[in-house]
Write a protein that holds these residues in place. Structure first.
Motif, mmCIF file in Angstrom:
data_model
loop_
_atom_site.group_PDB
_atom_site.id
_atom_site.type_symbol
_atom_site.label_atom_id
_atom_site.label_comp_id
_atom_site.label_asym_id
_atom_site.label_seq_id
_atom_site.Cartn_x
_atom_site.Cartn_y
_atom_site.Cartn_z
ATOM 1 N N GLU A 1 -29.790 7.280 -2.617
ATOM 2 C CA GLU A 1 -28.703 7.316 -1.632
ATOM 3 C C GLU A 1 -28.836 7.335 -0.196
ATOM 4 O O GLU A 1 -28.063 7.364 0.727
ATOM 5 C CB GLU A 1 -27.465 8.185 -2.027
ATOM 6 C CG GLU A 1 -26.935 7.779 -3.546
ATOM 7 C CD GLU A 1 -25.930 9.161 -3.920
ATOM 8 O OE1 GLU A 1 -25.708 9.962 -3.020
ATOM 9 O OE2 GLU A 1 -25.325 9.111 -4.868
ATOM 10 N N ASP B 1 -32.299 15.478 -2.843
ATOM 11 C CA ASP B 1 -31.195 15.240 -3.731
ATOM 12 C C ASP B 1 -30.907 13.779 -3.538
ATOM 13 O O ASP B 1 -30.786 12.880 -4.445
ATOM 14 C CB ASP B 1 -30.011 16.150 -3.543
ATOM 15 C CG ASP B 1 -29.038 15.948 -4.509
ATOM 16 O OD1 ASP B 1 -29.437 15.820 -5.771
ATOM 17 O OD2 ASP B 1 -27.783 15.777 -4.136
ATOM 18 N N LEU B 2 -30.516 13.115 -2.239
ATOM 19 C CA LEU B 2 -29.971 11.807 -1.984
ATOM 20 C C LEU B 2 -31.283 11.099 -2.081
ATOM 21 O O LEU B 2 -30.535 9.860 -2.637
ATOM 22 C CB LEU B 2 -29.399 12.084 -0.468
ATOM 23 C CG LEU B 2 -28.398 12.714 -0.135
ATOM 24 C CD1 LEU B 2 -27.994 12.690 1.229
ATOM 25 C CD2 LEU B 2 -27.049 12.459 -0.827
ATOM 26 N N ALA C 1 -33.596 11.204 -4.526
ATOM 27 C CA ALA C 1 -33.544 11.078 -5.963
ATOM 28 C C ALA C 1 -32.697 10.129 -6.535
ATOM 29 O O ALA C 1 -32.749 9.640 -7.508
ATOM 30 C CB ALA C 1 -33.460 12.234 -6.507
ATOM 31 N N LYS C 2 -31.376 10.366 -5.694
ATOM 32 C CA LYS C 2 -30.181 9.374 -6.216
ATOM 33 C C LYS C 2 -30.325 7.757 -5.722
ATOM 34 O O LYS C 2 -29.584 6.879 -5.922
ATOM 35 C CB LYS C 2 -28.926 10.077 -5.930
ATOM 36 C CG LYS C 2 -28.968 11.308 -6.567
ATOM 37 C CD LYS C 2 -27.288 11.994 -6.079
ATOM 38 C CE LYS C 2 -27.292 13.210 -6.575
ATOM 39 N NZ LYS C 2 -25.759 14.049 -6.303
#
Length: 218
Positions: free
Chosen positions: A132, A126-127, A129-130
């Motif tokens: 971050e 998730d991170l 993909a962002k």
């Protein structure tokens, strides 16, 4: 097998002759022993001071911890980081997160720590993909051993050349010498793969239950 890889008296001697952790971390140890199940999961002085020293030497700004428990290792890492560094901690135990946060709130280094509840691999995806997370400068892996290979390979992808990955419990109470279970086999294979990989260099330390310190070359 004994829980002590090194002779227990030698282990105690090393403990007593290693710089003491800050008082807040000593309090964290006491409260973990009193109030939390499986307090032996706590990293402790020898691992914690090793992490702090490695981080203080490397001065990483983008850090990741997989498996935070009550926050001893996270605070040790954060203590060595620059003031503008960020440590993302992945943890699946809500009670451990709540416990750890009370100590982060009292620490001068707690502002460097962001805790994310959930499965580490999902959090990483998730991170990433962002945008971050990567590139990582330093990571500490100390979670469920069945996923150690998956954690290591995913983190290695996201680590910059020259970045460092530290894996805890890589001796697994000595079971790596006579593997009998799936977890034993995972650790044996991972340790072998790291040692044989020309894209990294590593030092396998017999600190507590074993620490594998890996530096990505390219």
């Amino acid at each position: 097998m004994s829980d002590f890889i090194v002779n227990e008296a030698i282990e105690d001697y090393a403990f007593l002759n290693t710089t003491r952790e800050p008082e807040l971390l000593q309090e964290l140890i006491d409260e973990t022993n009193k109030n939390m199940g499986w307090p032996q999961k706590l990293s402790g002085r020898l691992v914690g001071r090793t992490l702090k020293m490695l981080v203080q030497l490397a001065q990483p700004k983008n850090c990741l911890e997989i498996g935070m428990f009550t926050g001893y290792s996270a605070l040790s890492i954060a203590e060595g980081m620059p003031d503008d560094g960020k440590l993302i901690c992945c943890e699946t135990n809500p009670r451990a997160i709540e416990f750890a946060q009370t100590f982060y709130d009292r620490s001068p280094h707690g502002h460097k720590i962001d805790v994310i509840f959930g499965r580490a691999l999902d959090t990483i995806d998730d991170l990433t993909a962002k945008g971050e997370l990567a590139p990582l400068d330093f990571s500490f892996i100390d979670a469920d051993k069945r996923n150690y290979m998956n954690y290591y390979e995913r983190v290695l992808e996201l680590t910059r050349p020259g970045g460092m990955i530290v894996l805890d419990n890589v001796l697994w109470s000595g079971k790596v010498l006579q593997p009998e279970s799936e977890i034993d086999d995972v650790l044996v294979e991972m340790n072998r793969r790291i040692a044989d990989d020309p894209n990294v260099e590593n030092t396998f330390l017999t600190v507590r239950d074993g620490m594998n310190v890996v530096r990505k070359l390219r």
